[in-house]
Design an enzyme around this catalytic site. Structure first.
Site, PDB file in Angstrom:
ATOM      1  N   SER A  35       4.735  15.212  42.260  1.00  0.00           N
ATOM      2  CA  SER A  35       5.149  15.804  43.547  1.00  0.00           C
ATOM      3  C   SER A  35       6.598  16.246  43.514  1.00  0.00           C
ATOM      4  O   SER A  35       7.486  15.448  43.241  1.00  0.00           O
ATOM      5  CB  SER A  35       5.052  14.780  44.686  1.00  0.00           C
ATOM      6  OG  SER A  35       3.747  14.393  44.887  1.00  0.00           O
ATOM      7  N   HIS A  66       2.078  20.735  45.282  1.00  0.00           N
ATOM      8  CA  HIS A  66       1.422  20.807  43.971  1.00  0.00           C
ATOM      9  C   HIS A  66       0.880  22.233  43.817  1.00  0.00           C
ATOM     10  O   HIS A  66      -0.042  22.628  44.534  1.00  0.00           O
ATOM     11  CB  HIS A  66       0.274  19.792  43.885  1.00  0.00           C
ATOM     12  CG  HIS A  66       0.724  18.374  43.719  1.00  0.00           C
ATOM     13  ND1 HIS A  66       0.786  17.757  42.495  1.00  0.00           N
ATOM     14  CD2 HIS A  66       1.144  17.468  44.618  1.00  0.00           C
ATOM     15  CE1 HIS A  66       1.226  16.515  42.665  1.00  0.00           C
ATOM     16  NE2 HIS A  66       1.446  16.309  43.948  1.00  0.00           N
ATOM     17  N   HIS A  88      -5.835  14.401  42.606  1.00  0.00           N
ATOM     18  CA  HIS A  88      -5.759  13.025  43.098  1.00  0.00           C
ATOM     19  C   HIS A  88      -7.103  12.548  43.608  1.00  0.00           C
ATOM     20  O   HIS A  88      -7.898  13.317  44.145  1.00  0.00           O
ATOM     21  CB  HIS A  88      -4.743  12.920  44.238  1.00  0.00           C
ATOM     22  CG  HIS A  88      -3.369  13.396  43.904  1.00  0.00           C
ATOM     23  ND1 HIS A  88      -3.028  14.727  43.908  1.00  0.00           N
ATOM     24  CD2 HIS A  88      -2.260  12.716  43.547  1.00  0.00           C
ATOM     25  CE1 HIS A  88      -1.751  14.846  43.570  1.00  0.00           C
ATOM     26  NE2 HIS A  88      -1.259  13.641  43.340  1.00  0.00           N
ATOM     27  N   TYR A  90      -7.509  10.853  46.252  1.00  0.00           N
ATOM     28  CA  TYR A  90      -7.606  11.004  47.721  1.00  0.00           C
ATOM     29  C   TYR A  90      -8.043  12.392  48.145  1.00  0.00           C
ATOM     30  O   TYR A  90      -8.395  12.611  49.298  1.00  0.00           O
ATOM     31  CB  TYR A  90      -6.281  10.615  48.402  1.00  0.00           C
ATOM     32  CG  TYR A  90      -5.094  11.462  48.023  1.00  0.00           C
ATOM     33  CD1 TYR A  90      -4.950  12.758  48.496  1.00  0.00           C
ATOM     34  CD2 TYR A  90      -4.095  10.960  47.178  1.00  0.00           C
ATOM     35  CE1 TYR A  90      -3.867  13.535  48.150  1.00  0.00           C
ATOM     36  CE2 TYR A  90      -3.006  11.725  46.832  1.00  0.00           C
ATOM     37  CZ  TYR A  90      -2.890  13.011  47.317  1.00  0.00           C
ATOM     38  OH  TYR A  90      -1.820  13.779  46.962  1.00  0.00           O
ATOM     39  N   GLU A  91      -8.018  13.349  47.218  1.00  0.00           N
ATOM     40  CA  GLU A  91      -8.514  14.679  47.554  1.00  0.00           C
ATOM     41  C   GLU A  91     -10.038  14.690  47.617  1.00  0.00           C
ATOM     42  O   GLU A  91     -10.646  15.683  48.007  1.00  0.00           O
ATOM     43  CB  GLU A  91      -8.027  15.705  46.518  1.00  0.00           C
ATOM     44  CG  GLU A  91      -6.525  15.910  46.543  1.00  0.00           C
ATOM     45  CD  GLU A  91      -6.043  16.861  45.463  1.00  0.00           C
ATOM     46  OE1 GLU A  91      -6.245  18.076  45.606  1.00  0.00           O
ATOM     47  OE2 GLU A  91      -5.466  16.383  44.458  1.00  0.00           O
ATOM     48  N   ALA A 118       5.981  10.742  41.883  1.00  0.00           N
ATOM     49  CA  ALA A 118       6.872  10.222  42.923  1.00  0.00           C
ATOM     50  C   ALA A 118       6.264   8.902  43.363  1.00  0.00           C
ATOM     51  O   ALA A 118       5.054   8.797  43.502  1.00  0.00           O
ATOM     52  CB  ALA A 118       6.946  11.199  44.088  1.00  0.00           C
ATOM     53  N   MET A 221       0.052   7.141  43.866  1.00  0.00           N
ATOM     54  CA  MET A 221      -1.366   7.512  44.027  1.00  0.00           C
ATOM     55  C   MET A 221      -1.878   8.335  42.846  1.00  0.00           C
ATOM     56  O   MET A 221      -2.816   9.121  43.002  1.00  0.00           O
ATOM     57  CB  MET A 221      -1.547   8.321  45.317  1.00  0.00           C
ATOM     58  CG  MET A 221      -1.021   7.635  46.559  1.00  0.00           C
ATOM     59  SD  MET A 221      -1.107   8.721  47.989  1.00  0.00           S
ATOM     60  CE  MET A 221      -0.107   7.806  49.166  1.00  0.00           C
ATOM     61  N   SER A 222      -1.270   8.152  41.688  1.00  0.00           N
ATOM     62  CA  SER A 222      -1.689   9.011  40.569  1.00  0.00           C
ATOM     63  C   SER A 222      -1.455   8.330  39.221  1.00  0.00           C
ATOM     64  O   SER A 222      -1.288   7.113  39.153  1.00  0.00           O
ATOM     65  CB  SER A 222      -0.896  10.330  40.607  1.00  0.00           C
ATOM     66  OG  SER A 222       0.471  10.094  40.314  1.00  0.00           O
ATOM     67  N   ASN A 245      11.373   6.493  47.854  1.00  0.00           N
ATOM     68  CA  ASN A 245      11.587   5.686  49.067  1.00  0.00           C
ATOM     69  C   ASN A 245      11.482   4.215  48.692  1.00  0.00           C
ATOM     70  O   ASN A 245      10.852   3.872  47.698  1.00  0.00           O
ATOM     71  CB  ASN A 245      10.542   6.037  50.137  1.00  0.00           C
ATOM     72  CG  ASN A 245       9.123   5.980  49.616  1.00  0.00           C
ATOM     73  OD1 ASN A 245       8.680   6.855  48.878  1.00  0.00           O
ATOM     74  ND2 ASN A 245       8.425   4.935  49.978  1.00  0.00           N
ATOM     75  N   HIS A 261       5.591  12.055  53.617  1.00  0.00           N
ATOM     76  CA  HIS A 261       5.481  13.033  52.530  1.00  0.00           C
ATOM     77  C   HIS A 261       6.706  13.945  52.487  1.00  0.00           C
ATOM     78  O   HIS A 261       7.178  14.306  51.411  1.00  0.00           O
ATOM     79  CB  HIS A 261       4.189  13.847  52.706  1.00  0.00           C
ATOM     80  CG  HIS A 261       3.878  14.746  51.542  1.00  0.00           C
ATOM     81  ND1 HIS A 261       3.698  14.251  50.257  1.00  0.00           N
ATOM     82  CD2 HIS A 261       3.731  16.087  51.444  1.00  0.00           C
ATOM     83  CE1 HIS A 261       3.449  15.270  49.439  1.00  0.00           C
ATOM     84  NE2 HIS A 261       3.471  16.386  50.130  1.00  0.00           N
TER      85      HIS A 261
HETATM   86 CL1  6GU Z   1       5.431   4.056  49.507  1.00  0.00          CL
HETATM   87  N1  6GU Z   1       3.192   4.575  48.336  1.00  0.00           N
HETATM   88  C1  6GU Z   1       2.390   5.314  47.605  1.00  0.00           C
HETATM   89  N2  6GU Z   1       1.137   4.880  47.424  1.00  0.00           N
HETATM   90  N3  6GU Z   1       2.738   6.460  47.031  1.00  0.00           N
HETATM   91  C2  6GU Z   1       3.990   6.884  47.219  1.00  0.00           C
HETATM   92  C3  6GU Z   1       4.890   6.177  47.984  1.00  0.00           C
HETATM   93  C4  6GU Z   1       4.442   4.985  48.539  1.00  0.00           C
HETATM   94  N4  6GU Z   1       6.058   6.839  47.973  1.00  0.00           N
HETATM   95  C5  6GU Z   1       5.881   7.931  47.235  1.00  0.00           C
HETATM   96  N5  6GU Z   1       4.634   7.960  46.763  1.00  0.00           N
END
Ligand code: 6GU
Length: 289
Positions: A35, A66, A88, A90-91, A118, A221-222, A245, A261
């Site tokens: 990302s 993306h 992903h 989740y898609e 990310a 998530m990847s 973050n 996001h």
């Molecule tokens: Cl906090 N969680 C997840 N699952 N993916 C992220 C994230 C957090 N921050 C960026 N990508």
């Protein structure tokens, strides 16, 4: 539950032929841009671009940030193939579909997979904008009974029961640490454990506490299913997370702001330059042998 599609060897071969014939080169290094890190692909020279929708049998990515194209060319003297935009879970795609491009890379000639993402920082020592070199992972989707390798195994890709004990290449991690020092960003570089959750929702505080207790340093998530697919077909893997973050792991955390996001993308954009430099320097070292 999503059925894993089977992409027979022949179908993957066809896609790989389409790309190597179109590009006129056989790439040695595969890059998956996370990302906001798509600019990694923009620094590729003599780029031959393949939009996902124009590649036969290729999925298309639906996420903002993306782009959805494969870029083949040279970077620091090495032939590379970069995915600008990944797929992903989740898609709604089964994991085997998400990581199918890794097998395409393999049949294109790729020996090294560089994957970036990310991620949220769970380790309290990690700051926003830091880079975590992945040295291991906890596959939460695997805990839940899912794997990109489920279904019939084709031994031309790899074994039925692949080991994942040495998945993240130690030489590449050590080289990256040295490069971080040379760049003067060593205090912003960590080596840690990544965990992949299904998403698209971010985690609850209780989940983040649990992940921390499991030894997880960053969550996203990847990447994990891509690494599994790459190790299955014996590619060398290097991966890192850009910490976009800090995750709250206590209810009274001062920093327990909600992740978003937009924030993830903004931090990724801000740190793009260093991430690109780290990758290009590492590739330069590989190309020099
Ligand atoms: Cl906090 N969680 C997840 N699952 N993916 C992220 C994230 C957090 N921050 C960026 N990508």
């Amino acid at each position: 539950a999503q059925e894993n599609p089977t992409y027979p060897y022949e179908v993957i071969q066809e896609i790989a032929d389409f790309i190597t014939k179109g590009a006129g080169v056989r790439p040695k290094i595969g890059i998956i841009c996370g990302s906001g890190l798509g600019s990694l692909a923009d620094i590729i020279q003599d780029a031959r671009i393949f939009e996902y929708e124009k590649i036969p049998n290729f999925p298309v990515s639906t996420v903002e940030g993306h782009a959805g194209k494969l870029v083949v060319g040279t970077l620091e003297g090495a032939t590379v193939m970069a995915m600008q935009g990944r797929f992903h879970f989740y898609e709604g795609y089964p994991l085997a579909k998400c990581s199918m491009p890794v097998r395409v890379m393999k049949l294109c000639g790729v020996e090294y997979l560089f994957a970036t993402n990310a991620a949220g920082g769970i380790n309290p020592r990690y700051g926003v904008g830091d880079i975590m070199l992945m040295h291991d992972h906890v596959n939460m989707l695997g805990f839940a009974g899912n794997s990109p390798l489920q279904g019939p195994n084709d031994p031309r890709f790899g074994p039925r029961f692949p080991a994942l004990t040495n998945s993240y290449n130690k030489d590449l991690i050590n080289k990256a640490i040295e490069i971080g020092k040379a760049m003067g960003i060593e205090s912003n570089i960590h080596v840690g454990v990544y965990s992949c959750l299904g998403g698209p929702n971010y985690e609850t505080i209780a989940e983040l506490k649990a992940l921390r207790m499991m030894g997880v340093d960053a969550v996203g998530m990847s990447t994990v299913h891509e690494v599994i697919t790459a190790r299955h077909c014996d590619m060398k893997v290097f991966a890192f997370s850009l910490i976009t973050n800090k995750c709250a792991t206590e209810y009274n955390d001062k920093k327990d702001e909600e992740p978003s996001h937009d924030e993830v993308m903004a931090v990724a954009k801000m740190r793009q330059k260093d991430c690109c430099e780290l990758v290009s320097r590492l590739i330069r070292e590989l190309a020099m042998g």
